[in-house]
Design a protein around this motif. Structure first.
Motif, short mmCIF file in Angstrom:
data_model
loop_
_atom_site.label_atom_id
_atom_site.label_comp_id
_atom_site.label_asym_id
_atom_site.label_seq_id
_atom_site.Cartn_x
_atom_site.Cartn_y
_atom_site.Cartn_z
N SER A 79 79.74 96.34 46.23
CA SER A 79 78.76 95.27 46.45
C SER A 79 79.37 93.87 46.48
CB SER A 79 77.64 95.34 45.41
OG SER A 79 78.12 95.16 44.11
N LYS A 80 80.33 93.56 45.62
CA LYS A 80 80.89 92.21 45.60
C LYS A 80 81.60 91.87 46.91
CE LYS A 80 83.48 88.96 42.78
NZ LYS A 80 84.16 88.74 41.50
N LYS B 145 79.00 91.58 49.80
CA LYS B 145 78.28 90.30 49.82
C LYS B 145 79.16 89.20 50.40
CE LYS B 145 75.39 87.12 47.30
NZ LYS B 145 74.68 86.79 46.08
N THR C 49 79.51 89.71 54.27
CA THR C 49 78.31 89.42 55.05
C THR C 49 77.84 87.99 54.90
OG1 THR C 49 76.81 90.13 53.28
CG2 THR C 49 77.51 91.82 54.89
N CYS D 165 75.69 87.02 52.83
CA CYS D 165 74.24 87.10 52.60
C CYS D 165 73.82 86.25 51.41
CB CYS D 165 73.82 88.55 52.42
SG CYS D 165 74.41 89.30 50.89
N LYS E 147 71.39 87.43 49.29
CA LYS E 147 70.97 88.35 48.22
C LYS E 147 71.28 89.78 48.61
CE LYS E 147 68.56 89.49 44.47
NZ LYS E 147 69.41 90.50 43.89
N LEU E 148 71.76 90.56 47.65
CA LEU E 148 71.90 91.99 47.85
C LEU E 148 70.71 92.69 47.21
CD1 LEU E 148 75.65 92.81 47.07
CD2 LEU E 148 74.55 92.62 49.31
N ALA F 230 72.18 93.86 52.54
CA ALA F 230 72.50 92.43 52.56
C ALA F 230 71.36 91.67 53.22
CB ALA F 230 73.82 92.20 53.30
N SER G 276 69.42 87.91 54.09
CA SER G 276 69.62 86.48 54.27
C SER G 276 68.33 85.84 54.72
CB SER G 276 70.71 86.22 55.32
OG SER G 276 71.95 86.70 54.87
#
Length: 141
Positions: free
Chosen positions: A71-72, A75, A78, A80, A82-83, A101, A103
């Protein structure tokens, strides 16, 4: 008499809706084939696993570790806002974790991705390039 363990098989719907990225220690990491938003799933390679509590404590820990591992950098890759991470599984009973992801301004922001419109498959080569970038981000040399 001992019985042979059931082998892991990816649910047909997950196979049809996603592209393989990499096999991790516990999970199959896959990219959902919907270009409207970057969306990964992690599928523990354990047969007959429906709920998180169906796994051993060690597998639960490993899934949590692999979610963090992916996830890190996902993120960062992308960019983005928020995940969204979830284990919903109402349509597919096989345990799998979503990492989406999101946005501001993406399709259906800030509403959920589930059940919104029709999937838009990645253009040829675009998914492969994204997968390559993701693998490099998660597993830098």
């Amino acid at each position: 008499m001992t019985t042979k363990p059931t082998p892991f098989e990816l649910h047909p719907r997950l196979a049809a809706d996603s592209l393989p990225v990499k096999t991790l220690g516990l999970c199959e990491l896959r990219l959902i084939n919907d270009s409207r938003w970057p969306w990964l799933i992690l599928v523990p390679r354990r047969p007959d696993t429906v709920e998180f509590h169906d796994m051993t404590g060690l597998d639960q820990t490993m899934l949590t570790f692999e979610l963090g591992l992916v996830s890190k950098p996902f993120k960062a890759l992308t960019g983005c806002d928020k995940l969204n991470i979830a284990m919903i599984g109402n349509m597919v009973p096989q345990l799998h974790a979503h990492i989406v992801a999101r946005s501001s301004g993406d399709a259906n922001w800030p509403g959920p991705v589930w059940g919104f419109g029709e999937a838009v498959a990645y253009e040829p080569g675009v998914a492969d390039a994204f997968i390559d970038d993701l693998v490099k981000a998660v597993f830098p040399l």
